[in-house]
Each structure stands twice: as C-alpha cells, then as structure tokens.
Design a protein around this motif. Sequence first.
Motif: not given
Lengths: 77, 332
Positions: B125-147
């Motif tokens: 189970i999970g999800w697809i990360s994104g950005v604020h819609l105003d930032d589409l094309g300006k910032i890329s979605p990310k994921v973080v390994n907290g470890e």
Amino acid sequence: MDVPPKNKPQWKDIVTGKKTYELKFLAAKIFLGRAVRTVSADPSPANINDAINNLHALFEKNSAAPTVQTDLKTIFG
Amino acid sequence: MQQDILTSAEVAKFISEGKTLLLAGDEALLGQLPKGKWIGGTIPYFISPEQGGMVSKDKIFVTDISAMASKVEIQAYDQNQLGQVYCDGGESGFSFIIIPAMSEVHSTFAINAPNYKDFGARPLIGWISGVHLDDLGKISPKVVNGESGEVLEKAAIVMHVTLPPGKVIDVGIVNIFEQSAGDTLTFPDDGFSCTDVNVNGVKENFAAYIERNKLDTKLPLVADYYGALVNISFQNVDQNTGEVAFYAPVFSGVRYKHAKAVEDYASAFTTQLQKIGLSDESVVFSCNCILNYLYSGLEGKSTAPFVGPITFGEIAYQLLNQTLVYLQVYDS
C-alpha cells in the motif's frame, strides 16, 4: 480455515471463469481480473495450472487476512 | 496519536522517541527532520482530522505505525529493482511504498506491477508523491529515506513492516465511481497515452470519440477487475494530435467504460462506506486522490473516518487513480 489444496475443483472453476464468486480480498480480485481473461483467451492446461498456482500462492501467503478467510468460506464453504 | 497533522518540531520529537512513522509534507520540512525510523513523500495537500481538506507547506501529516511494527526495513528501489518489491520483506507483514510522480520508477511501476514476481504475496500500500499544483514543472516530487536522510526523485522508498504476533492487516479501496452503461472501450497497447481506441470492437481515434460524445474527462474510465472497480483518469486530450493522456496506464485486453456521473462526492462516498461497513478503529492509514480533492471540492470537508495525504496516485497492490486506499489492522 486452511487454504484447500490446488487439486480442489473450485480453483479451476475460478480461473477459467466457470464459476464467479463475490470476493473481498483485493489482491485476488486484481489478479483474477487479468487471469480469467488470459485463461479464457488460451485455456491450455499449462495456462490453467499456472493461474491456479499463482492464485493458490496468493491465498496461502495471505491466509491470515480477514478478507482471505471470508473468501475461502465463500468459495469452499 | 495514530494519524494527525503536526509541526516539524512535534514530528522531530516523535522521531527522537524512536517511533515508526509514515510522513507526508513539503520537501523543505521533510529535509530538516532528524534521521530515524520513517519514510516520507512530498505533498502539501491533506485531509486532516480537525480541518478536513487543507493545503499546508508548514505542517507534516504523520501516521504513527509504531504499535503495529515489530521490525522495519527501509529500502530504496530504482525502476530496475522494483520488480523484487513483492519478494522482499519476509513473512507476516506488509510493505508501504511512496513513489515520486512523473519519474521513470512511477511509470515502470504503473505498467509492470501486476506482472511482478509474487504479485500480492504481501500487502503493498502507498502513494505517489507530488507537489503544489502551482509548482508543477518547477519542482520535482520527492521521497525521503528517513533512516539515511536521502532525498530521492528517481527511486521509490519502501518500508517493509513486520507485524507483531497477534496482528493481521488488510488493504481496501473506496471508489465512488461505477461503470456507465455506455460503450465498451479497449486499447491496442499498454500505456499512459493512446491515439486509437476500439469502441465496441470498432477502431477509431479516441480524442475524436471524446469530442463527438462530449465525454466529461473529469470522470475516469473504469475497468472491472473481478468486482474491483479500477479507474484510469484523464490527464489531457489533444484534439490536434489526436492523443489522449492518462494518469495511469490503460492495459490492452482490459475492457473499460466511462464512469457514471457523480452528483455529490459526499453522498456517493457515504454510500460506498455503508457498502464496505468498516470500523473506524481498524483504519491505520488512508490516502485519497488529488483529482477527487479538486473535482469534488474537498477543501475544508471531512471524509471521516479517513484522513491522510492527498496524492498524485494511490497504490493498493498496483497503481490506482481517483480512489481512496486504506490499511486496516486487526487482532487475529
């Protein structure tokens, strides 16, 4: 309930689409959504066995899940 | 606290206490958190317990799964490694995955997940990360390994969770859309876009079909997977090129129908919840789609008992669109 062996006829009935059950286990529904079509397009013994093996493994590996237990009762009584 | 929206200082405190967390928030906030047993993805849209639908770049949505995690392993997967995701993690547990939107690993997972080795062997189970819609094309979605503290845009992050003895889980979906009685649509190839469609077996251009039939592209295509209704959302229809783009891939051989119109999200949602009949206490995580948030006007509205991130795609074994996915835990 333990997962019944692969030679139970219900497994074949499911993957060939001969019988349709209202299932709860989401992974099985997604798998069967494809497998029933694949088997119906090519109902060779190898394809049927492959689908049975995969479906049986899916149930066995998730057998503790409440939805799997519900589905086993739905299918096998 | 199991699911809540918190300040980064509050989240840092939980991390330092050794809690196992699933996080969603702005990249700047996630990047400042201390290392620990957590994974996260970028998104500023949430359904919070108090405010309902909201946008925030100042707060982090936290799901605390400490009570149901006796052991966790955190692992990043690129598109070549992701085919192993169902094989890893051992028995008696589940895997939680976050994938950056619009990455190679996103499209690879979307197209190939149903064919991965040991598909469904453990709940995913999970999800697809994104950005604020105003930032589409300006910032890329990310994921973080907290470890490790790594911030990734070309890999999925997965937490393989081992359940304590006596706990079992299930993954479910709430989809307010149903197939209409209209034409049956099939596609010649798997993919996120197409030009041709077979309408009741007859080939034609899909963009022209959409125009001629005035299809509302806010409503998805819906496929019936042995009773599970799986949506494919429209991204763009280009009448000049005749190309139609989707937020999830269509698959050849699968029969789709356009969804029935939904008058009111809240009442359709309540109807679906009544059909499912789940108990509030058993839900430990849920996420809902940005398209449901936008098209159904969820800002300021509750989707109780579900709270969580609003996402660029939902994952329940495979990629889904315009669907709420949830994880339940039970005593066995």
